[in-house]
Design a protein around this motif. Structure first.
Motif, PDB file in Angstrom:
ATOM      1  N   ASP A 164      -2.619  92.735   6.046  1.00 44.29           N
ATOM      2  CA  ASP A 164      -2.823  91.515   6.824  1.00 44.29           C
ATOM      3  C   ASP A 164      -3.636  91.789   8.080  1.00 44.29           C
ATOM      4  O   ASP A 164      -4.361  90.918   8.561  1.00 44.29           O
ATOM      5  CB  ASP A 164      -1.463  90.915   7.195  1.00 44.29           C
ATOM      6  CG  ASP A 164      -1.590  89.547   7.850  1.00 44.29           C
ATOM      7  OD1 ASP A 164      -2.327  88.700   7.316  1.00 44.29           O
ATOM      8  OD2 ASP A 164      -0.956  89.327   8.898  1.00 44.29           O
ATOM      9  N   HIS A 165      -3.538  93.015   8.606  1.00 42.09           N
ATOM     10  CA  HIS A 165      -4.257  93.397   9.822  1.00 42.09           C
ATOM     11  C   HIS A 165      -5.597  94.063   9.526  1.00 42.09           C
ATOM     12  O   HIS A 165      -6.246  94.572  10.438  1.00 42.09           O
ATOM     13  CB  HIS A 165      -3.390  94.324  10.676  1.00 42.09           C
ATOM     14  CG  HIS A 165      -2.195  93.637  11.258  1.00 42.09           C
ATOM     15  ND1 HIS A 165      -1.295  94.272  12.087  1.00 42.09           N
ATOM     16  CD2 HIS A 165      -1.741  92.363  11.140  1.00 42.09           C
ATOM     17  CE1 HIS A 165      -0.346  93.424  12.448  1.00 42.09           C
ATOM     18  NE2 HIS A 165      -0.600  92.264  11.879  1.00 42.09           N
ATOM     19  N   GLY A 166      -5.992  94.083   8.253  1.00 41.60           N
ATOM     20  CA  GLY A 166      -7.318  94.573   7.901  1.00 41.60           C
ATOM     21  C   GLY A 166      -7.456  96.073   7.785  1.00 41.60           C
ATOM     22  O   GLY A 166      -8.574  96.588   7.681  1.00 41.60           O
ATOM     23  N   GLU A 173      -6.483  97.730   1.922  1.00 43.60           N
ATOM     24  CA  GLU A 173      -6.928  96.832   0.858  1.00 43.60           C
ATOM     25  C   GLU A 173      -6.005  96.991  -0.338  1.00 43.60           C
ATOM     26  O   GLU A 173      -5.646  98.118  -0.705  1.00 43.60           O
ATOM     27  CB  GLU A 173      -8.357  97.164   0.423  1.00 43.60           C
ATOM     28  CG  GLU A 173      -9.414  96.793   1.434  1.00 43.60           C
ATOM     29  CD  GLU A 173     -10.814  97.063   0.919  1.00 43.60           C
ATOM     30  OE1 GLU A 173     -11.755  96.477   1.465  1.00 43.60           O
ATOM     31  OE2 GLU A 173     -10.963  97.869  -0.021  1.00 43.60           O
ATOM     32  N   ALA A 177      -8.537 100.586   4.020  1.00 40.76           N
ATOM     33  CA  ALA A 177      -9.752  99.776   3.989  1.00 40.76           C
ATOM     34  C   ALA A 177     -10.930 100.549   4.574  1.00 40.76           C
ATOM     35  O   ALA A 177     -10.780 101.241   5.584  1.00 40.76           O
ATOM     36  CB  ALA A 177      -9.546  98.489   4.780  1.00 40.76           C
ATOM     37  N   GLN A 237     -17.353  93.445   9.913  1.00 41.41           N
ATOM     38  CA  GLN A 237     -15.979  93.028  10.182  1.00 41.41           C
ATOM     39  C   GLN A 237     -15.548  93.452  11.579  1.00 41.41           C
ATOM     40  O   GLN A 237     -14.822  92.722  12.263  1.00 41.41           O
ATOM     41  CB  GLN A 237     -15.042  93.616   9.131  1.00 41.41           C
ATOM     42  CG  GLN A 237     -15.259  93.049   7.736  1.00 41.41           C
ATOM     43  CD  GLN A 237     -14.287  93.613   6.720  1.00 41.41           C
ATOM     44  OE1 GLN A 237     -13.351  94.327   7.066  1.00 41.41           O
ATOM     45  NE2 GLN A 237     -14.517  93.305   5.458  1.00 41.41           N
ATOM     46  N   ALA A 288     -14.280  91.070  14.583  1.00 40.19           N
ATOM     47  CA  ALA A 288     -13.021  91.322  15.289  1.00 40.19           C
ATOM     48  C   ALA A 288     -13.246  91.382  16.794  1.00 40.19           C
ATOM     49  O   ALA A 288     -12.460  90.830  17.579  1.00 40.19           O
ATOM     50  CB  ALA A 288     -12.394  92.627  14.793  1.00 40.19           C
ATOM     51  N   ARG A 335      -3.194  91.640  15.815  1.00 41.60           N
ATOM     52  CA  ARG A 335      -3.820  91.768  14.498  1.00 41.60           C
ATOM     53  C   ARG A 335      -5.197  92.418  14.583  1.00 41.60           C
ATOM     54  O   ARG A 335      -5.578  93.192  13.701  1.00 41.60           O
ATOM     55  CB  ARG A 335      -3.950  90.398  13.833  1.00 41.60           C
ATOM     56  CG  ARG A 335      -2.631  89.789  13.388  1.00 41.60           C
ATOM     57  CD  ARG A 335      -2.859  88.491  12.649  1.00 41.60           C
ATOM     58  NE  ARG A 335      -3.625  88.687  11.427  1.00 41.60           N
ATOM     59  CZ  ARG A 335      -4.034  87.704  10.636  1.00 41.60           C
ATOM     60  NH1 ARG A 335      -3.759  86.454  10.943  1.00 41.60           N
ATOM     61  NH2 ARG A 335      -4.714  87.969   9.539  1.00 41.60           N
ATOM     62  N   LEU A 336      -5.958  92.104  15.631  1.00 41.74           N
ATOM     63  CA  LEU A 336      -7.342  92.581  15.711  1.00 41.74           C
ATOM     64  C   LEU A 336      -7.471  93.959  16.350  1.00 41.74           C
ATOM     65  O   LEU A 336      -8.390  94.716  16.020  1.00 41.74           O
ATOM     66  CB  LEU A 336      -8.186  91.578  16.508  1.00 41.74           C
ATOM     67  CG  LEU A 336      -8.335  90.186  15.910  1.00 41.74           C
ATOM     68  CD1 LEU A 336      -9.090  89.287  16.883  1.00 41.74           C
ATOM     69  CD2 LEU A 336      -9.060  90.238  14.571  1.00 41.74           C
ATOM     70  N   GLN A 353      -8.095  97.305  14.198  1.00 41.20           N
ATOM     71  CA  GLN A 353      -9.423  97.455  13.589  1.00 41.20           C
ATOM     72  C   GLN A 353     -10.425  98.005  14.596  1.00 41.20           C
ATOM     73  O   GLN A 353     -11.232  98.889  14.277  1.00 41.20           O
ATOM     74  CB  GLN A 353      -9.921  96.105  13.075  1.00 41.20           C
ATOM     75  CG  GLN A 353      -9.123  95.513  11.936  1.00 41.20           C
ATOM     76  CD  GLN A 353      -9.745  94.220  11.449  1.00 41.20           C
ATOM     77  OE1 GLN A 353     -10.935  94.162  11.152  1.00 41.20           O
ATOM     78  NE2 GLN A 353      -8.950  93.168  11.371  1.00 41.20           N
TER      79      GLN A 353
END
Length: 227
Positions: free
Chosen positions: A49-51, A54, A64, A70, A74, A146-147, A150
């Protein structure tokens, strides 16, 4: 247990201990972390969900790859969310809020002095989260949470492209703006970070051929660094 598994796996992915593109098997991770498969599966769902992960049902679960487009998205959203909080937060600042934010900016300055990319990223997340707390905006805090991973993972893999002068300027300007309760200066510092400093780091990483970092490229980068 799922929170602990999430934190440990997230740290391993951000640090590069688990490489981009690396396959993740729940039974191996459970053995590695000394837990059952259930908290591992919950942690992997959150990481997806947080990238950072995968998942393709019945095919694979993997770290991922790092895709710079991406990362750009972000950074843009993280900046919009943080900058949007300034006009709500600055009029509410109390002395204890300023003390907390000043301590966080001092820690960020220390990370610049020690050239610690991971600590700088954590400092950025900490200050942004504190803004969301002062505002009382759970949605902003959730988006930041969440971001952030990444962006921090990209920074770890692109350390050679990092702009320490820009990072130092941001930490200094943010510290002074907060202490002065100056919304305009705070916003200007954030705009410079998210519109200039961070995009330039991504551009330099792309120029160095890091448009997408998968397991093969990450391994090659690690080998060249070791050499």
């Amino acid at each position: 247990m799922s929170d602990e598994a999430y934190t440990r796996l997230q740290d391993a992915i951000i640090s590069g201990e688990l490489l981009p593109g690396e396959r993740l098997r729940d039974y191996e991770l459970a053995e590695r972390l000394g837990t059952s498969k259930t908290p591992i599966r919950h942690a992997l769902d959150r990481l997806a969900d947080h990238g950072l992960v995968e998942m393709q049902r019945n095919r694979y679960t993997r770290v991922a790859p790092i895709d710079l487009e991406q990362v750009r998205n972000a950074v843009d959203l993280f900046g919009d969310v943080w900058i949007g909080s300034v006009r709500h937060v600055m009029p509410r600042l109390q002395d204890d809020d300023i003390a907390a934010l000043s301590a966080l900016t001092d820690e960020m300055s220390s990370s610049v002095t020690s050239r610690d990319v991971a600590a700088f990223g954590l400092g950025m997340r900490g200050i942004a989260t504190e803004f969301a707390r002062i505002e009382g905006n759970v949605t902003r805090a959730t988006i930041i949470e969440r971001l952030g991973p990444q962006i921090r993972r990209f920074s770890q893999h692109a350390r050679d492209a990092f702009d320490w002068d820009g990072a130092a300027a941001f930490a200094s300007e943010m510290r002074e703006a907060v202490r002065q309760r100056d919304a305009a200066k705070t916003r200007a510092a954030l705009v410079a970070l998210f519109d200039d400093v961070l995009p330039a780091i991504i551009d330099r990483a792309e120029a160095e051929g890091l448009a997408v970092i998968d397991e093969e490229r990450a391994g090659a980068v690690a080998s060249s660094t070791a050499d």
